[in-house]
Motif scaffolding. Structure first.
Motif, PDB file in Angstrom:
ATOM      1  N   HIS A 156      -4.241  -4.068   2.013  1.00 16.44           N
ATOM      2  CA  HIS A 156      -3.019  -4.347   2.774  1.00 16.44           C
ATOM      3  C   HIS A 156      -3.079  -5.735   3.408  1.00 16.44           C
ATOM      4  O   HIS A 156      -4.157  -6.216   3.753  1.00 16.44           O
ATOM      5  N   CYS A 157      -1.911  -6.363   3.540  1.00 15.05           N
ATOM      6  CA  CYS A 157      -1.806  -7.709   4.105  1.00 15.05           C
ATOM      7  C   CYS A 157      -2.904  -8.602   3.536  1.00 15.05           C
ATOM      8  O   CYS A 157      -3.744  -9.129   4.254  1.00 15.05           O
ATOM      9  N   PHE A 158      -2.865  -8.765   2.233  1.00 19.83           N
ATOM     10  CA  PHE A 158      -3.950  -9.442   1.527  1.00 19.83           C
ATOM     11  C   PHE A 158      -4.195 -10.828   2.129  1.00 19.83           C
ATOM     12  O   PHE A 158      -3.263 -11.611   2.333  1.00 19.83           O
ATOM     13  N   SER A 159      -5.478 -11.123   2.409  1.00 20.62           N
ATOM     14  CA  SER A 159      -5.799 -12.383   3.093  1.00 20.62           C
ATOM     15  C   SER A 159      -6.836 -13.204   2.334  1.00 20.62           C
ATOM     16  O   SER A 159      -7.350 -14.184   2.870  1.00 20.62           O
ATOM     17  N   GLY A 160      -7.156 -12.798   1.103  1.00 19.92           N
ATOM     18  CA  GLY A 160      -8.168 -13.538   0.350  1.00 19.92           C
ATOM     19  C   GLY A 160      -7.540 -14.583  -0.559  1.00 19.92           C
ATOM     20  O   GLY A 160      -6.326 -14.805  -0.546  1.00 19.92           O
ATOM     21  N   ASP A 161      -8.387 -15.230  -1.350  1.00 19.48           N
ATOM     22  CA  ASP A 161      -7.887 -16.210  -2.319  1.00 19.48           C
ATOM     23  C   ASP A 161      -7.750 -15.539  -3.688  1.00 19.48           C
ATOM     24  O   ASP A 161      -7.964 -14.328  -3.830  1.00 19.48           O
ATOM     25  N   TYR A 174      -4.537  -2.197  -5.831  1.00 18.77           N
ATOM     26  CA  TYR A 174      -3.247  -2.861  -5.625  1.00 18.77           C
ATOM     27  C   TYR A 174      -3.407  -3.931  -4.548  1.00 18.77           C
ATOM     28  O   TYR A 174      -4.291  -3.833  -3.699  1.00 18.77           O
ATOM     29  N   ILE A 175      -2.507  -4.907  -4.582  1.00 14.30           N
ATOM     30  CA  ILE A 175      -2.526  -5.978  -3.587  1.00 14.30           C
ATOM     31  C   ILE A 175      -1.166  -6.016  -2.898  1.00 14.30           C
ATOM     32  O   ILE A 175      -0.130  -6.107  -3.568  1.00 14.30           O
ATOM     33  N   SER A 176      -1.205  -5.893  -1.567  1.00 13.36           N
ATOM     34  CA  SER A 176       0.048  -5.868  -0.815  1.00 13.36           C
ATOM     35  C   SER A 176       0.218  -7.170  -0.040  1.00 13.36           C
ATOM     36  O   SER A 176      -0.695  -7.627   0.648  1.00 13.36           O
ATOM     37  N   VAL A 177       1.409  -7.736  -0.165  1.00 14.43           N
ATOM     38  CA  VAL A 177       1.718  -9.033   0.421  1.00 14.43           C
ATOM     39  C   VAL A 177       2.659  -8.822   1.609  1.00 14.43           C
ATOM     40  O   VAL A 177       3.649  -8.090   1.505  1.00 14.43           O
ATOM     41  N   ALA A 178       2.325  -9.448   2.730  1.00 15.36           N
ATOM     42  CA  ALA A 178       3.116  -9.315   3.963  1.00 15.36           C
ATOM     43  C   ALA A 178       3.865 -10.618   4.254  1.00 15.36           C
ATOM     44  O   ALA A 178       3.859 -11.554   3.443  1.00 15.36           O
ATOM     45  N   GLY A 179       4.487 -10.683   5.440  1.00 12.85           N
ATOM     46  CA  GLY A 179       5.298 -11.831   5.831  1.00 12.85           C
ATOM     47  C   GLY A 179       4.555 -13.147   5.881  1.00 12.85           C
ATOM     48  O   GLY A 179       5.181 -14.218   5.883  1.00 12.85           O
ATOM     49  N   THR A 180       3.218 -13.091   5.913  1.00 13.28           N
ATOM     50  CA  THR A 180       2.439 -14.334   5.895  1.00 13.28           C
ATOM     51  C   THR A 180       2.773 -15.179   4.665  1.00 13.28           C
ATOM     52  O   THR A 180       2.618 -16.401   4.701  1.00 13.28           O
ATOM     53  N   VAL A 187      -1.266 -21.120   1.764  1.00 11.21           N
ATOM     54  CA  VAL A 187      -1.315 -21.535   0.351  1.00 11.21           C
ATOM     55  C   VAL A 187      -1.992 -20.478  -0.528  1.00 11.21           C
ATOM     56  O   VAL A 187      -1.496 -20.152  -1.611  1.00 11.21           O
ATOM     57  N   ALA A 188      -3.128 -19.945  -0.066  1.00  5.38           N
ATOM     58  CA  ALA A 188      -3.886 -18.999  -0.903  1.00  5.38           C
ATOM     59  C   ALA A 188      -3.085 -17.719  -1.143  1.00  5.38           C
ATOM     60  O   ALA A 188      -3.001 -17.231  -2.276  1.00  5.38           O
ATOM     61  N   VAL A 189      -2.486 -17.190  -0.085  1.00  2.00           N
ATOM     62  CA  VAL A 189      -1.708 -15.949  -0.224  1.00  2.00           C
ATOM     63  C   VAL A 189      -0.491 -16.175  -1.128  1.00  2.00           C
ATOM     64  O   VAL A 189      -0.121 -15.301  -1.930  1.00  2.00           O
ATOM     65  N   ARG A 190       0.119 -17.350  -1.026  1.00  2.00           N
ATOM     66  CA  ARG A 190       1.277 -17.654  -1.882  1.00  2.00           C
ATOM     67  C   ARG A 190       0.860 -17.727  -3.353  1.00  2.00           C
ATOM     68  O   ARG A 190       1.590 -17.259  -4.239  1.00  2.00           O
ATOM     69  N   GLU A 191      -0.326 -18.255  -3.584  1.00  2.00           N
ATOM     70  CA  GLU A 191      -0.811 -18.294  -4.972  1.00  2.00           C
ATOM     71  C   GLU A 191      -1.057 -16.871  -5.491  1.00  2.00           C
ATOM     72  O   GLU A 191      -0.679 -16.534  -6.618  1.00  2.00           O
ATOM     73  N   VAL A 192      -1.685 -16.060  -4.649  1.00  2.00           N
ATOM     74  CA  VAL A 192      -1.960 -14.669  -5.050  1.00  2.00           C
ATOM     75  C   VAL A 192      -0.639 -13.949  -5.345  1.00  2.00           C
ATOM     76  O   VAL A 192      -0.504 -13.270  -6.368  1.00  2.00           O
ATOM     77  N   LEU A 201       1.406  -5.073  -7.655  1.00  2.00           N
ATOM     78  CA  LEU A 201       1.920  -5.779  -6.478  1.00  2.00           C
ATOM     79  C   LEU A 201       2.725  -4.846  -5.576  1.00  2.00           C
ATOM     80  O   LEU A 201       3.560  -4.075  -6.052  1.00  2.00           O
ATOM     81  N   LEU A 202       2.465  -4.931  -4.270  1.00  2.00           N
ATOM     82  CA  LEU A 202       3.233  -4.183  -3.280  1.00  2.00           C
ATOM     83  C   LEU A 202       3.708  -5.136  -2.190  1.00  2.00           C
ATOM     84  O   LEU A 202       3.142  -6.210  -2.006  1.00  2.00           O
ATOM     85  N   LEU A 203       4.741  -4.696  -1.455  1.00  2.00           N
ATOM     86  CA  LEU A 203       5.300  -5.494  -0.355  1.00  2.00           C
ATOM     87  C   LEU A 203       5.194  -4.700   0.946  1.00  2.00           C
ATOM     88  O   LEU A 203       5.264  -3.476   0.937  1.00  2.00           O
ATOM     89  N   GLU A 204       5.078  -5.434   2.041  1.00  4.34           N
ATOM     90  CA  GLU A 204       4.996  -4.781   3.350  1.00  4.34           C
ATOM     91  C   GLU A 204       5.445  -5.748   4.437  1.00  4.34           C
ATOM     92  O   GLU A 204       5.529  -6.968   4.207  1.00  4.34           O
ATOM     93  N   THR A 205       5.707  -5.175   5.633  1.00  4.67           N
ATOM     94  CA  THR A 205       5.946  -6.048   6.788  1.00  4.67           C
ATOM     95  C   THR A 205       4.769  -6.048   7.768  1.00  4.67           C
ATOM     96  O   THR A 205       4.566  -7.019   8.485  1.00  4.67           O
ATOM     97  N   ASP A 206       4.014  -4.908   7.857  1.00  6.83           N
ATOM     98  CA  ASP A 206       3.016  -4.734   8.918  1.00  6.83           C
ATOM     99  C   ASP A 206       3.686  -4.855  10.288  1.00  6.83           C
ATOM    100  O   ASP A 206       3.072  -5.303  11.246  1.00  6.83           O
ATOM    101  N   CYS A 207       4.968  -4.476  10.359  1.00  5.83           N
ATOM    102  CA  CYS A 207       5.694  -4.584  11.632  1.00  5.83           C
ATOM    103  C   CYS A 207       5.065  -3.649  12.669  1.00  5.83           C
ATOM    104  O   CYS A 207       4.529  -2.616  12.311  1.00  5.83           O
ATOM    105  N   PRO A 208       5.062  -4.007  13.945  1.00  2.00           N
ATOM    106  CA  PRO A 208       5.847  -5.082  14.574  1.00  2.00           C
ATOM    107  C   PRO A 208       5.246  -6.482  14.459  1.00  2.00           C
ATOM    108  O   PRO A 208       5.780  -7.419  15.049  1.00  2.00           O
ATOM    109  N   TRP A 209       4.144  -6.619  13.700  1.00  4.64           N
ATOM    110  CA  TRP A 209       3.476  -7.919  13.624  1.00  4.64           C
ATOM    111  C   TRP A 209       3.964  -8.725  12.425  1.00  4.64           C
ATOM    112  O   TRP A 209       4.664  -8.219  11.555  1.00  4.64           O
ATOM    113  N   LEU A 210       3.545  -9.969  12.342  1.00  6.30           N
ATOM    114  CA  LEU A 210       3.729 -10.846  11.183  1.00  6.30           C
ATOM    115  C   LEU A 210       5.163 -11.021  10.703  1.00  6.30           C
ATOM    116  O   LEU A 210       5.461 -10.857   9.518  1.00  6.30           O
TER     117      LEU A 210
END
Ligand code: NI
Length: 278
Positions: A156-161, A174-180, A187-192, A201-210
């Motif tokens: 969740h909220c993938f933060s690696g390269d 699976y790799i989930s991409v958040a608002g970051t 740059v790294a998260v956008r490339e991923v 691929l999954l999507l998330e907000t991690d709300c109320p954060w990010l």
């Protein structure tokens, strides 16, 4: 018409939503969010997640202990979680994992709790929602030893390269991409987000954060997953409708949400009759 989206990581049970939770859920529906996965981070929030999911047809629950709270998890907590994950509308164990960035619990305790909760998931036959901050290799080692690829696993909220993403993909995660992903400097998260295969691929907000870029500093909410989707569609050079379809289908597959024909690739089942809202 809005494209059907699933927000795979929300924390709507938090006090930050006490004032307007119903409106937030309705706004999500109007933005095309057909399902939200409300993720527990300790025993109390896991119970609140189950309760929220029992009262809203678009909300589903996960139960787990975030590594920040691992130090508070006594032996009785695991029995209670094992019981809780058998409730209907619980679709995963999480969030679980390691956080070596803030280190709010001792690392050996984080790892022990992470392993024990993977066990809970295995016995319940549920996938896992994983939190990883500053502990990529250690998280991979625990997940691999625990057979997470067979259970189903989302980072969740993938933060690696991209190299770490490939290591996760090779293990079936699976790799989930958040608002970051909307922050230009990420740059790294956008490339991923641009390169993850369609079926992982999954999507998330991690709300109320990010919150996505234009709303930085404000409370985030599930309706904003549409902004995450728009950015990811642009980065991948595909139509929003196509991105929505594939990420929604992935969420349905990972979390075992039943696929029905009317929403295209994925339609969620109607809420069975349950206790009325109080
Ligand atoms: Ni979370």
């Amino acid at each position: 018409m809005n494209e059907p989206l699933v927000d795979t990581h929300v924390h709507l049970d938090l006090g930050k939503f006490d004032r307007d939770r119903e409106e937030v859920i309705q706004r999500a529906g109007r933005a095309g969010v057909v399902a939200m996965i409300n993720v527990g981070f300790d025993l109390a929030s896991s119970r609140r997640a189950v309760d929220l999911a029992s009262r809203h047809s678009s909300v589903w629950a996960t139960c787990g202990i975030h590594p920040h709270y691992a130090r508070d998890a006594g032996p009785e907590v695991f029995d209670q979680l094992a019981e809780l994950v058998r409730q209907r509308r619980v679709v995963a164990v999480g969030e679980i994992g390691l956080d070596y960035y803030r280190d709010l619990s001792p690392r050996d305790v984080q790892e022990k709790v992470f392993r024990q909760l993977l066990d809970v998931a295995r016995r319940a036959g549920l996938p896992v929602v994983v939190h990883d901050r500053g502990a990529h290799q250690e998280v991979l080692a625990v997940l691999e030893a625990g057979g997470a690829g067979e259970l189903g696993c989302v980072m969740h909220c993938f933060s690696g390269d991209w190299a770490f993403a490939e290591a996760c993909l090779a293990r079936g995660f699976y790799i989930s991409v958040a608002g970051t992903v909307t922050y230009p400097q990420a740059v790294a998260v956008r490339e991923v987000a641009a390169r993850v295969p369609d079926n992982r691929l999954l999507l998330e907000t991690d709300c109320p954060w990010l919150p996505p870029a234009p709303n930085r500093g404000r409370r985030n909410e599930p309706a904003q997953v549409a902004a995450v989707a728009r950015t990811v569609a642009e980065l991948r050079g595909v139509e929003l409708a196509r991105l929505a379809g594939l990420t929604t289908a992935n969420a349905c597959r990972l979390f075992g949400l039943k696929a029905l024909p009317a929403l295209g690739s994925c339609r969620l089942p109607a809420d069975p009759p349950g206790p009325a809202a109080v």
